[in-house]
Design a protein around this motif. Sequence first.
Motif, PDB file in Angstrom:
ATOM      1  N   THR A 329       0.840  -1.206   0.000  1.00 34.49           N
ATOM      2  CA  THR A 329       0.000   0.000   0.000  1.00 34.49           C
ATOM      3  C   THR A 329       0.876   1.259   0.000  1.00 34.49           C
ATOM      4  OG1 THR A 329      -0.170   0.493   2.355  1.00 34.49           O
ATOM      5  CG2 THR A 329      -1.569  -1.301   1.511  1.00 34.49           C
ATOM      6  N   PRO A 330       0.261   2.413  -0.258  1.00 34.57           N
ATOM      7  CA  PRO A 330       1.030   3.664  -0.225  1.00 34.57           C
ATOM      8  C   PRO A 330       1.664   3.929   1.149  1.00 34.57           C
ATOM      9  CG  PRO A 330      -1.127   4.017  -1.244  1.00 34.57           C
ATOM     10  CD  PRO A 330      -1.140   2.636  -0.687  1.00 34.57           C
ATOM     11  N   THR A 331       1.175   3.270   2.191  1.00 36.81           N
ATOM     12  CA  THR A 331       1.677   3.522   3.541  1.00 36.81           C
ATOM     13  C   THR A 331       2.832   2.597   3.927  1.00 36.81           C
ATOM     14  OG1 THR A 331      -0.409   4.510   4.208  1.00 36.81           O
ATOM     15  CG2 THR A 331       0.883   3.617   5.972  1.00 36.81           C
ATOM     16  N   GLU A 332       3.173   1.651   3.051  1.00 39.51           N
ATOM     17  CA  GLU A 332       4.294   0.750   3.312  1.00 39.51           C
ATOM     18  C   GLU A 332       5.542   1.544   3.709  1.00 39.51           C
ATOM     19  OE1 GLU A 332       4.048  -2.578   3.155  1.00 39.51           O
ATOM     20  OE2 GLU A 332       6.167  -3.081   3.470  1.00 39.51           O
ATOM     21  N   HIS A 333       6.266   1.054   4.678  1.00 39.93           N
ATOM     22  CA  HIS A 333       7.494   1.681   5.200  1.00 39.93           C
ATOM     23  C   HIS A 333       7.208   2.893   6.075  1.00 39.93           C
ATOM     24  CE1 HIS A 333       9.299  -0.275   1.485  1.00 39.93           C
ATOM     25  NE2 HIS A 333      10.031  -0.784   2.465  1.00 39.93           N
ATOM     26  N   LEU A 334       5.927   3.254   6.232  1.00 33.54           N
ATOM     27  CA  LEU A 334       5.622   4.459   7.011  1.00 33.54           C
ATOM     28  C   LEU A 334       4.650   4.207   8.155  1.00 33.54           C
ATOM     29  CD1 LEU A 334       5.244   6.902   3.975  1.00 33.54           C
ATOM     30  CD2 LEU A 334       7.133   6.883   5.624  1.00 33.54           C
ATOM     31  N   GLY A 335       3.790   3.204   8.012  1.00 36.77           N
ATOM     32  CA  GLY A 335       2.817   2.964   9.070  1.00 36.77           C
ATOM     33  C   GLY A 335       1.837   1.872   8.683  1.00 36.77           C
ATOM     34  N   LEU A 336       0.850   1.661   9.545  1.00 36.91           N
ATOM     35  CA  LEU A 336      -0.181   0.655   9.278  1.00 36.91           C
ATOM     36  C   LEU A 336      -1.184   1.228   8.277  1.00 36.91           C
ATOM     37  CD1 LEU A 336      -1.064  -2.208  10.396  1.00 36.91           C
ATOM     38  CD2 LEU A 336      -2.803  -0.951  11.670  1.00 36.91           C
ATOM     39  N   PRO A 337      -1.465   0.503   7.198  1.00 38.86           N
ATOM     40  CA  PRO A 337      -2.410   1.029   6.206  1.00 38.86           C
ATOM     41  C   PRO A 337      -3.822   1.174   6.756  1.00 38.86           C
ATOM     42  CG  PRO A 337      -1.769  -1.241   5.654  1.00 38.86           C
ATOM     43  CD  PRO A 337      -0.903  -0.797   6.801  1.00 38.86           C
ATOM     44  N   GLY A 338      -4.516   2.190   6.314  1.00 35.50           N
ATOM     45  CA  GLY A 338      -5.919   2.375   6.646  1.00 35.50           C
ATOM     46  C   GLY A 338      -6.790   1.842   5.513  1.00 35.50           C
ATOM     47  N   VAL A 339      -8.082   2.060   5.634  1.00 35.56           N
ATOM     48  CA  VAL A 339      -9.033   1.495   4.664  1.00 35.56           C
ATOM     49  C   VAL A 339      -8.749   1.983   3.239  1.00 35.56           C
ATOM     50  CG1 VAL A 339     -11.469   1.457   3.990  1.00 35.56           C
ATOM     51  CG2 VAL A 339     -10.837   1.135   6.388  1.00 35.56           C
TER      52      VAL A 339
END
Lengths: 425, 425
Positions: A329-339
């Motif tokens: 997801t776009p949040t990889e390496h930065l945090g837990l993905p949201g919906v």
Amino acid sequence: MTLIERIRKGEIPDEVRKVASAEGLDIKDLTEKIRAGRAVIPRNRRHTSIEPLGIGEGLRTKINANIGSSEDRVDVGEELKKLSVAVDAGADTVMDLSTGGEIDLIRKEIIGASPVPVGTVPIYQAALEVTRQGRSFVDMDEEELFETIERHGEDGVDFITVHCGVTRASLERLRKEGRVLGIVSRGGALTAEWMEKTGKENPLYENFDRLLKIAKRFDMTLSLGDGLRPGCLADATDRCQIEELITLGELAKKALEEGVQVIVEGPGHLPITHIERNIRLQKDLCNGAPFYVLGPLVTDIAPGYDHITAAIGGALAGAYGADFLCYVTPTEHLGLPGVEDVREGVIASKIAAHVADIAKGIKGAMERDLAMARARKALDWDAQIRLSIDPERSRKIRERSLPSDAEVCTMCGSLCAIKISRSTL
Amino acid sequence: MTLIERIRKGEIPDEVRKVASAEGLDIKDLTEKIRAGRAVIPRNRRHTSIEPLGIGEGLRTKINANIGSSEDRVDVGEELKKLSVAVDAGADTVMDLSTGGEIDLIRKEIIGASPVPVGTVPIYQAALEVTRQGRSFVDMDEEELFETIERHGEDGVDFITVHCGVTRASLERLRKEGRVLGIVSRGGALTAEWMEKTGKENPLYENFDRLLKIAKRFDMTLSLGDGLRPGCLADATDRCQIEELITLGELAKKALEEGVQVIVEGPGHLPITHIERNIRLQKDLCNGAPFYVLGPLVTDIAPGYDHITAAIGGALAGAYGADFLCYVTPTEHLGLPGVEDVREGVIASKIAAHVADIAKGIKGAMERDLAMARARKALDWDAQIRLSIDPERSRKIRERSLPSDAEVCTMCGSLCAIKISRSTL
């Protein structure tokens, strides 16, 4: 009996018929592929509510969406929402990687609600339960690990990631290698640290037979994890990664002999030039077992856009024969993905899988593109929207700037190439 | 004298020195490449406000962002905003494709404000000015087309797309081909329709010498457009596309002989398996001239996500040797891109170009990834954000869900693989 054992007895299981029908394949061919370990139908015998899904050679490229809580974010409702968004957007499987809150409960809720196969990584929970008792996870007892795996099987988990290839030999090679980024797999790091502190061999390797017994009991598919996958381009395709892959190939053979279905996991971060050899090598070393890749991510520098770097790598990996893509997801390496991340990740991964299916010549893949091309030729906007991978998004973008001439769009207007050349070409 | 003529006289132009320095290349090598037509520095002699930029063999893969008004949307301020957003996000060039409002004025504003080379497609304006006079564009006089091209040269346009390969021969092949989607290039469709209705040969082909004279006067680079590029996977790499490419190769040779710099444009929509041969073929047939590809888009079914389909195709095309990638935005096939689309498109294209540069072994490319890998190993979040392709987006995502332990992220928490294995590996 497991699916493979039933096939060996000469049965053509109903699951195989269903998958063959869904994919437009010959039942006997598919049966042979499953018998040879080149395709799997991951389904826990207790999880009969799901439609059988095939993964492997000659089948449509499948995609997985990772969901689940973390220590910093626990909301069962949100996880169920992620599940439904993932499935609606086209995820073929989900993995519940929960590490926060009541892990057993979340898993049960997800398994109960999921129309698609569910995977887990039991070592996360095993390690966390030890630390929740105030002990260090390196004090985890081998029994505790196996007990957690059994619990997942009992709950109906269809496939589990087990990092059996993190062995004393592969860790020795890791040390000699001098990697930039060491271990980036959570399961790999937990296993390695446990081995380092206890001085023991990896129990999932050493007691692989015990693991097979549990897997057989539930007809649970083993996804042999790549605990030593490269976490950056500089570490790609190095000696310890390939050492682990060789071991996974040996274990895959053994599992198949015992009638347990197996998937092999792969990288990770790879320069685009490494993708072909990684896929071919896995197929060579692992008897053609289905290959499940995480990405691959073709650059390290794009956090915020790793669904795109994974789509690049995944499309190419799939074209070369990878069978199963784990979304990023776009949040990889930065945090837990949201919906919303889950949606974006699934769609990017679906695009990659579809691009791969065109390369593989999968039945029906190219036909979708042809239908879209014809809708474009006809300037049929309703059909263009309907045939889109995400019709809602197409409609929204089109409606954001409606053209004065309903036949064209606001980019080209009267210069629409298709409209101009319609009369003569 | 043009840049090539100066090089032929033995001069090492200042532009070449600057590009060599920016790219870390040997000045003589670069000079030879430009002399041989394997690299270009597109800069109109009247547009001295821009930094010289090199495109071609051995150089960093460059990316272009298309901006400009349309009949349905005219706002000079918005176009200037798109320009600045594109450049800030990393566009190496922009093309002003305006087709609405006061086209001359918008072009002048963009050229005046742009720190990067500016390209245009003069035939759009030539055709529109005819229709604005109440005539059909097929009544366009050849003089009107050449006059528009001159006007663009006088305004300081650095490179122009000219669809010289749409010839009577290639259109005959198009007819025999029986394409699904015919012509999807606006310039290609206008030219073909004009030829059809007038019964004449393409003036930009027939009077290519006249075009070269104008180009020489302003030292304007010609981007030989692929008016017959495939607009869907089913039409990829067909006979009329390759017929046009052969012609473009011949014209590229002629232009080089006359001292005019040339880029060749390419597809378009291609299955992922067609990319390698398209790139290699262009290099074979066009004397190694820089190859400028639009995408390529590796599936037709993803409107709303064509920045992703183009990133997949562009990364692979670049890895095989494409030199210049035209971005595609999420709004492609649906409407005129807005400011946010421009940003998304540029970043996706930057990712593709960077992935290609790693494959090409471009100096400094892999080093960026290595720096990121080291920042990850050090759990240095400030550095990770700073080294991101889009630091602002990385920061926003990270800050959206800050972890309770500042060293890790909200996905892995205490199970952070890097933190776990830090002490031993």
